[in-house]
Design a protein around this motif. Structure first.
Motif, PDB file in Angstrom:
ATOM      1  N   LEU A 242       0.819  -1.211   0.000  1.00 15.06           N
ATOM      2  CA  LEU A 242       0.000   0.000   0.000  1.00 15.06           C
ATOM      3  C   LEU A 242       0.852   1.259   0.000  1.00 15.06           C
ATOM      4  CD1 LEU A 242      -2.766  -0.985   2.569  1.00 15.06           C
ATOM      5  CD2 LEU A 242      -3.105  -0.555   0.139  1.00 15.06           C
ATOM      6  N   ALA A 243       1.990   1.212   0.688  1.00 14.74           N
ATOM      7  CA  ALA A 243       2.844   2.396   0.824  1.00 14.74           C
ATOM      8  C   ALA A 243       3.801   2.581  -0.346  1.00 14.74           C
ATOM      9  CB  ALA A 243       3.636   2.314   2.129  1.00 14.74           C
ATOM     10  N   LYS A 244       3.830   1.657  -1.302  1.00 13.60           N
ATOM     11  CA  LYS A 244       4.759   1.726  -2.414  1.00 13.60           C
ATOM     12  C   LYS A 244       4.691   3.035  -3.203  1.00 13.60           C
ATOM     13  CE  LYS A 244       6.960  -0.990  -4.527  1.00 13.60           C
ATOM     14  NZ  LYS A 244       8.416  -1.041  -4.738  1.00 13.60           N
ATOM     15  N   PRO A 245       3.512   3.646  -3.394  1.00 13.22           N
ATOM     16  CA  PRO A 245       3.480   4.909  -4.139  1.00 13.22           C
ATOM     17  C   PRO A 245       4.372   5.987  -3.540  1.00 13.22           C
ATOM     18  CG  PRO A 245       1.272   4.001  -3.993  1.00 13.22           C
ATOM     19  CD  PRO A 245       2.138   3.152  -3.121  1.00 13.22           C
ATOM     20  N   TYR A 246       4.548   5.990  -2.225  1.00 15.96           N
ATOM     21  CA  TYR A 246       5.462   6.962  -1.616  1.00 15.96           C
ATOM     22  C   TYR A 246       6.901   6.683  -2.043  1.00 15.96           C
ATOM     23  CZ  TYR A 246       1.629   8.217   1.577  1.00 15.96           C
ATOM     24  OH  TYR A 246       0.439   8.635   2.107  1.00 15.96           O
ATOM     25  N   VAL A 247       7.269   5.410  -2.087  1.00 12.30           N
ATOM     26  CA  VAL A 247       8.617   5.041  -2.531  1.00 12.30           C
ATOM     27  C   VAL A 247       8.809   5.466  -3.984  1.00 12.30           C
ATOM     28  CG1 VAL A 247      10.236   3.131  -2.881  1.00 12.30           C
ATOM     29  CG2 VAL A 247       8.661   3.089  -0.940  1.00 12.30           C
ATOM     30  N   ASP A 248       7.819   5.176  -4.819  1.00 13.79           N
ATOM     31  CA  ASP A 248       7.901   5.526  -6.233  1.00 13.79           C
ATOM     32  C   ASP A 248       7.983   7.033  -6.446  1.00 13.79           C
ATOM     33  OD1 ASP A 248       7.715   2.825  -6.750  1.00 13.79           O
ATOM     34  OD2 ASP A 248       5.551   2.876  -7.157  1.00 13.79           O
ATOM     35  N   ALA A 249       7.440   7.793  -5.489  1.00 13.21           N
ATOM     36  CA  ALA A 249       7.469   9.252  -5.590  1.00 13.21           C
ATOM     37  C   ALA A 249       8.774   9.845  -5.071  1.00 13.21           C
ATOM     38  CB  ALA A 249       6.288   9.856  -4.839  1.00 13.21           C
ATOM     39  N   GLY A 250       9.699   9.004  -4.611  1.00 11.18           N
ATOM     40  CA  GLY A 250      11.010   9.484  -4.207  1.00 11.18           C
ATOM     41  C   GLY A 250      11.232   9.645  -2.715  1.00 11.18           C
ATOM     42  N   TYR A 251      10.304   9.141  -1.905  1.00 11.42           N
ATOM     43  CA  TYR A 251      10.445   9.254  -0.449  1.00 11.42           C
ATOM     44  C   TYR A 251      11.106   8.011   0.135  1.00 11.42           C
ATOM     45  CZ  TYR A 251       7.089  13.103  -0.841  1.00 11.42           C
ATOM     46  OH  TYR A 251       6.461  14.279  -1.177  1.00 11.42           O
ATOM     47  N   VAL A 252      11.893   8.213   1.174  1.00 13.95           N
ATOM     48  CA  VAL A 252      12.303   7.089   2.005  1.00 13.95           C
ATOM     49  C   VAL A 252      11.113   6.773   2.907  1.00 13.95           C
ATOM     50  CG1 VAL A 252      13.891   6.291   3.792  1.00 13.95           C
ATOM     51  CG2 VAL A 252      14.713   7.819   1.979  1.00 13.95           C
ATOM     52  N   VAL A 253      10.697   5.538   2.924  1.00 12.13           N
ATOM     53  CA  VAL A 253       9.473   5.160   3.644  1.00 12.13           C
ATOM     54  C   VAL A 253       9.795   4.202   4.779  1.00 12.13           C
ATOM     55  CG1 VAL A 253       7.221   4.039   3.456  1.00 12.13           C
ATOM     56  CG2 VAL A 253       8.045   5.495   1.592  1.00 12.13           C
ATOM     57  N   MET A 254       9.237   4.492   5.926  1.00 14.89           N
ATOM     58  CA  MET A 254       9.317   3.574   7.058  1.00 14.89           C
ATOM     59  C   MET A 254       7.908   3.225   7.517  1.00 14.89           C
ATOM     60  SD  MET A 254      10.718   4.092  10.998  1.00 14.89           S
ATOM     61  CE  MET A 254      12.473   3.923  10.698  1.00 14.89           C
ATOM     62  N   ILE A 255       7.660   1.934   7.721  1.00 11.28           N
ATOM     63  CA  ILE A 255       6.425   1.473   8.367  1.00 11.28           C
ATOM     64  C   ILE A 255       6.832   0.813   9.680  1.00 11.28           C
ATOM     65  CG2 ILE A 255       4.388   0.014   8.242  1.00 11.28           C
ATOM     66  CD1 ILE A 255       4.422   0.186   5.295  1.00 11.28           C
ATOM     67  N   PRO A 256       6.500   1.419  10.806  1.00  9.76           N
ATOM     68  CA  PRO A 256       6.860   0.811  12.088  1.00  9.76           C
ATOM     69  C   PRO A 256       5.773  -0.120  12.604  1.00  9.76           C
ATOM     70  CG  PRO A 256       5.974   2.996  12.464  1.00  9.76           C
ATOM     71  CD  PRO A 256       5.929   2.764  10.969  1.00  9.76           C
ATOM     72  N   SER A 257       6.183  -1.170  13.277  1.00 12.67           N
ATOM     73  CA  SER A 257       5.230  -1.946  14.074  1.00 12.67           C
ATOM     74  C   SER A 257       5.148  -1.279  15.439  1.00 12.67           C
ATOM     75  CB  SER A 257       5.702  -3.395  14.208  1.00 12.67           C
ATOM     76  OG  SER A 257       6.955  -3.443  14.872  1.00 12.67           O
ATOM     77  N   MET A 258       4.110  -1.583  16.173  1.00 10.78           N
ATOM     78  CA  MET A 258       3.905  -0.983  17.492  1.00 10.78           C
ATOM     79  C   MET A 258       4.036  -2.047  18.587  1.00 10.78           C
ATOM     80  SD  MET A 258       3.309   2.045  16.331  1.00 10.78           S
ATOM     81  CE  MET A 258       2.753   2.757  14.770  1.00 10.78           C
ATOM     82  N   ARG A 259       4.107  -1.580  19.806  1.00  7.29           N
ATOM     83  CA  ARG A 259       4.219  -2.479  20.959  1.00  7.29           C
ATOM     84  C   ARG A 259       3.096  -3.522  20.966  1.00  7.29           C
ATOM     85  NH1 ARG A 259       4.542   1.163  25.772  1.00  7.29           N
ATOM     86  NH2 ARG A 259       5.615   2.484  24.259  1.00  7.29           N
ATOM     87  N   GLY A 260       3.449  -4.724  21.292  1.00  3.09           N
ATOM     88  CA  GLY A 260       2.456  -5.789  21.402  1.00  3.09           C
ATOM     89  C   GLY A 260       1.981  -6.359  20.083  1.00  3.09           C
ATOM     90  N   GLU A 261       2.467  -5.839  18.965  1.00  2.00           N
ATOM     91  CA  GLU A 261       2.034  -6.323  17.651  1.00  2.00           C
ATOM     92  C   GLU A 261       2.951  -7.435  17.158  1.00  2.00           C
ATOM     93  OE1 GLU A 261      -0.033  -2.286  15.813  1.00  2.00           O
ATOM     94  OE2 GLU A 261       1.869  -2.978  14.968  1.00  2.00           O
ATOM     95  N   ASN A 262       2.380  -8.371  16.413  1.00  2.00           N
ATOM     96  CA  ASN A 262       3.145  -9.438  15.757  1.00  2.00           C
ATOM     97  C   ASN A 262       4.039 -10.196  16.741  1.00  2.00           C
ATOM     98  OD1 ASN A 262       2.622  -7.140  13.678  1.00  2.00           O
ATOM     99  ND2 ASN A 262       3.024  -8.942  12.411  1.00  2.00           N
ATOM    100  N   GLY A 263       3.539 -10.437  17.939  1.00  2.86           N
ATOM    101  CA  GLY A 263       4.274 -11.223  18.916  1.00  2.86           C
ATOM    102  C   GLY A 263       5.392 -10.498  19.630  1.00  2.86           C
ATOM    103  N   GLN A 264       5.485  -9.180  19.467  1.00  2.00           N
ATOM    104  CA  GLN A 264       6.548  -8.418  20.112  1.00  2.00           C
ATOM    105  C   GLN A 264       6.170  -8.058  21.551  1.00  2.00           C
ATOM    106  OE1 GLN A 264       8.799  -5.734  17.026  1.00  2.00           O
ATOM    107  NE2 GLN A 264       6.609  -5.488  16.684  1.00  2.00           N
ATOM    108  N   LYS A 265       7.166  -7.629  22.290  1.00  2.00           N
ATOM    109  CA  LYS A 265       6.948  -7.253  23.674  1.00  2.00           C
ATOM    110  C   LYS A 265       6.168  -5.953  23.775  1.00  2.00           C
ATOM    111  CE  LYS A 265      11.099  -9.523  25.489  1.00  2.00           C
ATOM    112  NZ  LYS A 265      12.377  -9.325  26.227  1.00  2.00           N
TER     113      LYS A 265
END
Length: 329
Positions: free
Chosen positions: A146-169
């Motif tokens: 979903l965020a690929k259009p930002y990359v294609d537009a020339g941005y460095v893109v970061m998607i962070p996970s949050m606390r407690g998500e995907n089995g994290q602490k």
């Protein structure tokens, strides 16, 4: 969110634009917000706390004095039920065209959380960057697509996970401690080699849209922000999803500190707030947010994009990119 509820609402809550579904589908792309109680100045419903007892009335949220960022320093959420985020999740494996890095959040940096960052080459001129906050309460490969259009537009893109998500602490808090994660992730992003800290932008969809609003009120580091289909009223959100309440629901302050609409004068950057045309009463809340923000002199544009909570997203992202370009011109 329970598994049964996930299955019951899957057509409207967990799918993407039909034409993109094959490539963009992921179980936790979005959290719908269009079916919520209407804004009213009289008591018409109750938020139910985890014990099943009525707690806070769903009314028009108050407009509170004080700066949200300063209020955050004074407030500590009271979590009665501590545990992981409620959504099912995929393994934390970075997409093929992204790098998996870590950032620290929580008291004393006690949490080490995963983020995905687009691969990029350093250039003489630092690159602009976008922190994209995913929908739902778990990160998946579909969010990266979903965020690929930002990359294609020339941005460095970061998607962070949050606390407690995907089995994290970490303990899921629902729109509060996660804001600290957003700010920690943004700090990591703006200090990456070759990233321009003065052109750091913030975008988010659904749950991520609400977090984007709260983060944009919490720190003066974003050049601009584009919340997409986020609910600015946590009273209404938790009325719709009471099973996600982990805090003391008998304390109205807990809801207020999770509601951008209560501190609409506290935004610290220009915003373009977008809602889908089929999101029903959520539009009324966005309108009230905009009315309050504009009255306080905040630079905010409210836009309606054709489609529903998910199908409007490609158009919202395109408008987000154009808005960022106009702000940084």
């Amino acid at each position: 969110m329970t598994t049964s509820e996930d299955n019951a609402f899957r057509p409207t809550r967990r799918t993407v634009l039909a034409g993109l579904a094959v490539t963009l589908f992921a179980p936790n792309i979005a959290r719908a917000a269009e079916t919520v109680a209407p804004v009213t100045k009289s008591v018409d419903a109750k938020v139910i706390d985890p014990t099943g007892k009525p707690a806070v009335a769903v009314t028009e949220p108050p407009l509170l004095a004080g700066d949200y960022a300063k209020e955050r320093h004074k407030f500590r959420t009271d979590l009665l039920n501590k545990g992981p985020a409620p959504d099912k999740y995929e393994p934390l494996v970075a997409p093929s065209d992204a790098d998996q890095i870590f950032y620290r959040s929580g008291l004393g940096g006690e949490l080490e959380l995963v983020a995905w960052v687009s691969r990029y080459e350093r250039t003489p001129k630092p690159k602009p960057a976008v922190l994209f906050l995913h929908g739902g309460n778990a990160i998946g490969q579909g969010h990266w697509l979903l965020a690929k259009p930002y990359v294609d537009a020339g941005y460095v893109v970061m998607i962070p996970s949050m606390r407690g998500e995907n089995g994290q602490k970490g303990n899921f808090s629902g729109f509060y401690d996660e804001v600290a994660d957003v700010l920690a992730a943004s700090n990591r992003l703006r200090h990456l080699p070759g990233v321009d800290p003065h052109r750091l932008f913030l975008a988010g969809h659904s749950v991520g849209g609400t977090l984007a609003m709260l983060a944009a009120m919490s720190a003066k580091r974003f050049r601009a922000a584009t919340p997409m289909s986020g609910n600015p009223d946590s009273f209404a959100f938790f009325h719709r999803y009471p099973e996600d309440i982990r805090f003391n629901a008998k304390n109205p302050r807990e809801f207020q500190m999770r509601s951008p609409i209560c501190y609409a004068h506290s935004f610290k950057c220009p915003l373009k707030v977008m809602q889908a045309s089929e999101e029903g009463t959520l539009q009324a809340r966005a309108t009230l947010l905009s009315k309050r923000a504009l009255a306080a002199g905040i630079k905010m544009e409210l836009v309606t994009v054709q489609g529903n909570h998910n199908s409007a997203l490609p158009g919202e992202i395109e408008q987000s990119i154009q808005f960022f370009k106009s702000v940084a011109a």
